[in-house]
Design an enzyme around this catalytic site. Structure first.
Site, PDB file in Angstrom:
ATOM      1  N   ARG A  81     -12.918   6.314  20.919  1.00 26.86           N
ATOM      2  CA  ARG A  81     -13.846   5.455  21.578  1.00 26.86           C
ATOM      3  C   ARG A  81     -14.696   6.219  22.433  1.00 26.86           C
ATOM      4  O   ARG A  81     -14.343   6.583  23.632  1.00 26.86           O
ATOM      5  CB  ARG A  81     -13.279   4.264  22.213  1.00 26.86           C
ATOM      6  CG  ARG A  81     -14.032   3.228  22.678  1.00 26.86           C
ATOM      7  CD  ARG A  81     -15.264   2.557  21.552  1.00 26.86           C
ATOM      8  NE  ARG A  81     -14.176   1.596  20.644  1.00 26.86           N
ATOM      9  CZ  ARG A  81     -14.833   1.139  19.587  1.00 26.86           C
ATOM     10  NH1 ARG A  81     -16.126   1.447  19.133  1.00 26.86           N
ATOM     11  NH2 ARG A  81     -13.973   0.474  18.833  1.00 26.86           N
ATOM     12  N   GLU A 115     -28.403   5.065  19.438  1.00 27.95           N
ATOM     13  CA  GLU A 115     -28.062   5.890  18.275  1.00 27.95           C
ATOM     14  C   GLU A 115     -29.441   6.155  17.462  1.00 27.95           C
ATOM     15  O   GLU A 115     -30.354   5.397  17.068  1.00 27.95           O
ATOM     16  CB  GLU A 115     -27.114   4.866  17.289  1.00 27.95           C
ATOM     17  CG  GLU A 115     -25.904   4.505  18.084  1.00 27.95           C
ATOM     18  CD  GLU A 115     -25.284   3.283  17.455  1.00 27.95           C
ATOM     19  OE1 GLU A 115     -25.150   3.315  16.115  1.00 27.95           O
ATOM     20  OE2 GLU A 115     -24.633   2.272  18.291  1.00 27.95           O
ATOM     21  N   HIS A 143     -23.961   8.191  16.740  1.00 26.60           N
ATOM     22  CA  HIS A 143     -23.487   6.936  17.251  1.00 26.60           C
ATOM     23  C   HIS A 143     -23.237   7.336  18.873  1.00 26.60           C
ATOM     24  O   HIS A 143     -22.059   6.898  19.301  1.00 26.60           O
ATOM     25  CB  HIS A 143     -22.648   6.433  16.504  1.00 26.60           C
ATOM     26  CG  HIS A 143     -21.926   4.799  16.874  1.00 26.60           C
ATOM     27  ND1 HIS A 143     -22.050   4.311  18.196  1.00 26.60           N
ATOM     28  CD2 HIS A 143     -21.972   3.708  16.341  1.00 26.60           C
ATOM     29  CE1 HIS A 143     -21.474   3.118  18.344  1.00 26.60           C
ATOM     30  NE2 HIS A 143     -21.653   2.609  17.106  1.00 26.60           N
TER      31      HIS A 143
HETATM   32  O1  TA6 Z   1     -23.944   0.550  16.092  1.00 28.90           O
HETATM   33  C1  TA6 Z   1     -23.163  -0.726  16.728  1.00 28.90           C
HETATM   34  C2  TA6 Z   1     -22.415  -1.123  16.189  1.00 28.90           C
HETATM   35  O2  TA6 Z   1     -22.181  -1.230  14.697  1.00 28.90           O
HETATM   36  C3  TA6 Z   1     -21.602  -2.351  16.744  1.00 28.90           C
HETATM   37  O3  TA6 Z   1     -21.788  -3.457  15.729  1.00 28.90           O
HETATM   38  C4  TA6 Z   1     -20.472  -2.027  16.868  1.00 28.90           C
HETATM   39  O4  TA6 Z   1     -19.311  -2.899  16.662  1.00 28.90           O
HETATM   40  C5  TA6 Z   1     -20.054  -0.701  17.142  1.00 28.90           C
HETATM   41  O5  TA6 Z   1     -20.922  -0.162  16.204  1.00 28.90           O
HETATM   42  C6  TA6 Z   1     -18.689  -0.110  17.216  1.00 28.90           C
HETATM   43  O6  TA6 Z   1     -17.999  -0.028  15.866  1.00 28.90           O
HETATM   44  P1  TA6 Z   1     -16.479   0.564  15.623  1.00 28.90           P
HETATM   45  O7  TA6 Z   1     -16.506   0.427  14.249  1.00 28.90           O
HETATM   46  O8  TA6 Z   1     -16.648   2.028  16.294  1.00 28.90           O
HETATM   47  O9  TA6 Z   1     -15.712  -0.437  16.417  1.00 28.90           O
END
Ligand code: TA6
Length: 304
Positions: free
Chosen positions: A78, A276, A173
């Site tokens: 994370r 992102e 991301h």
């Molecule tokens: O980029 C934003 C997003 O798609 C959100 O909707 C969000 O939940 C996030 O990425 C993180 O996703 P993850 O699968 O890493 O929990």
């Protein structure tokens, strides 16, 4: 190449290590490559080719990594900069497939490294090579080049190595560290259309700067130029330039979603903001056999 013994780590260090500039090691975050250049330092995990840190010389950390980030095979940490590929968000037809594709928690191969007077570079590669056919019935190669100079550049090159065209959506991301989300704003998106993912999906238009007082999850379409994170409390701006991209995602989960995610750390959502660089939604691409596409994010830090 997955690294499963100290001997392999030694071998990688022998092949790709560069005195004072590129170091390989294994620790609490799994196997990592540390880059150093006159302009700062950066760290990349071999799992997922995930950038974990970027510290420009004389500055504080720019990349947010959750205090609860623990390596688990198949799952990205994370924070950092997960590589979402070859699809962004939920799979378009099958929601049982992993969100954000399947490479962010998979082992990548360290292809090569380079150090010049001004910059240090590492290239990491991932080849679907038939192995991922049950998840994705295509063949492609992804190469992420991380270049640390005065700023930091992530360039994700995709090549269609198969015989059929495929659709590609993707994102770098990146989780940026901010002093306090409520005192942070994002500039450069004024007037842009966006897809609002909070609540029932809706299309809206940005007016002025993006500010944060609740969950924000938006795909901005056709941003006109650089996107700037203004961090008032730290007195700095993080400038995000892009090429090969016509969409940018801005995300902060805020309190409830952060609690649901479970790995953000106490108050973690206050200290991070994702901007992102993407090919998402209307900006999904079709890659013909043999075709290649480069998605590039360029970061620099400015004092204000
Ligand atoms: O980029 C934003 C997003 O798609 C959100 O909707 C969000 O939940 C996030 O990425 C993180 O996703 P993850 O699968 O890493 O929990």
């Amino acid at each position: 190449m997955s690294i499963d013994s100290t001997a392999n780590l030694d071998e990688l260090q022998r092949l790709h290590g560069r005195e004072g500039r590129v170091t390989l090691s294994r620790g609490a975050l799994g196997e990592v490559v540390d880059l150093a250049a006159p302009g700062g330092t950066a760290r990349i995990a071999l799992q997922g080719a995930q950038l974990l840190s970027w510290v420009p010389a004389g500055e504080a950390e720019v990349i947010w990594l959750s205090p609860e980030a623990r390596p688990q095979p198949g799952k990205s940490l994370r924070g950092g900069a997960p590589v979402c590929w070859p699809w962004f968000g939920p799979h378009a037809e099958d929601e049982r497939k992993p969100a954000h594709g399947f490479v962010r928690g998979a082992p990548w191969e360290l292809l090569d490294t380079e150090a010049t007077a001004q910059a240090t570079r590492a290239r990491l590669g991932f080849d679907t090579a038939g192995k991922w056919r049950d998840v994705w019935p295509h063949e492609a190669r992804a190469v992420l080049t991380v270049t640390l100079g005065d700023g930091l550049t992530l360039a994700l090159e995709t090549t269609n190595t198969g015989a059929e065209p495929f659709q590609l959506s993707q994102a770098l991301h990146t989780y940026f560290a901010v002093a306090h989300i409520a005192e942070t704003s994002v500039q450069g998106l004024d007037g842009c259309a966006y897809i609002d993912k909070v609540g029932p999906e809706a299309r809206r238009r940005q007016e002025g700067m993006v500010r944060f007082d609740g969950e924000v999850d938006r795909i901005y379409l056709d941003p006109p130029g650089e996107v700037v994170i203004r961090d008032k409390a730290l007195g700095r701006r993080i400038v995000v330039g892009a090429s090969g991209s016509r969409s940018a995602v801005v995300w902060n989960p805020w309190i409830e979603k952060a609690a649901r995610l479970g790995d953000m750390g106490a108050d973690g959502f206050r200290r991070m903001l994702c901007v992102e660089t993407a090919n998402a939604a209307d900006d999904t691409l079709t890659l013909a056999p043999g075709a290649r596409h480069v998605l590039e994010a360029r970061y620099r830090l400015e004092r204000v």
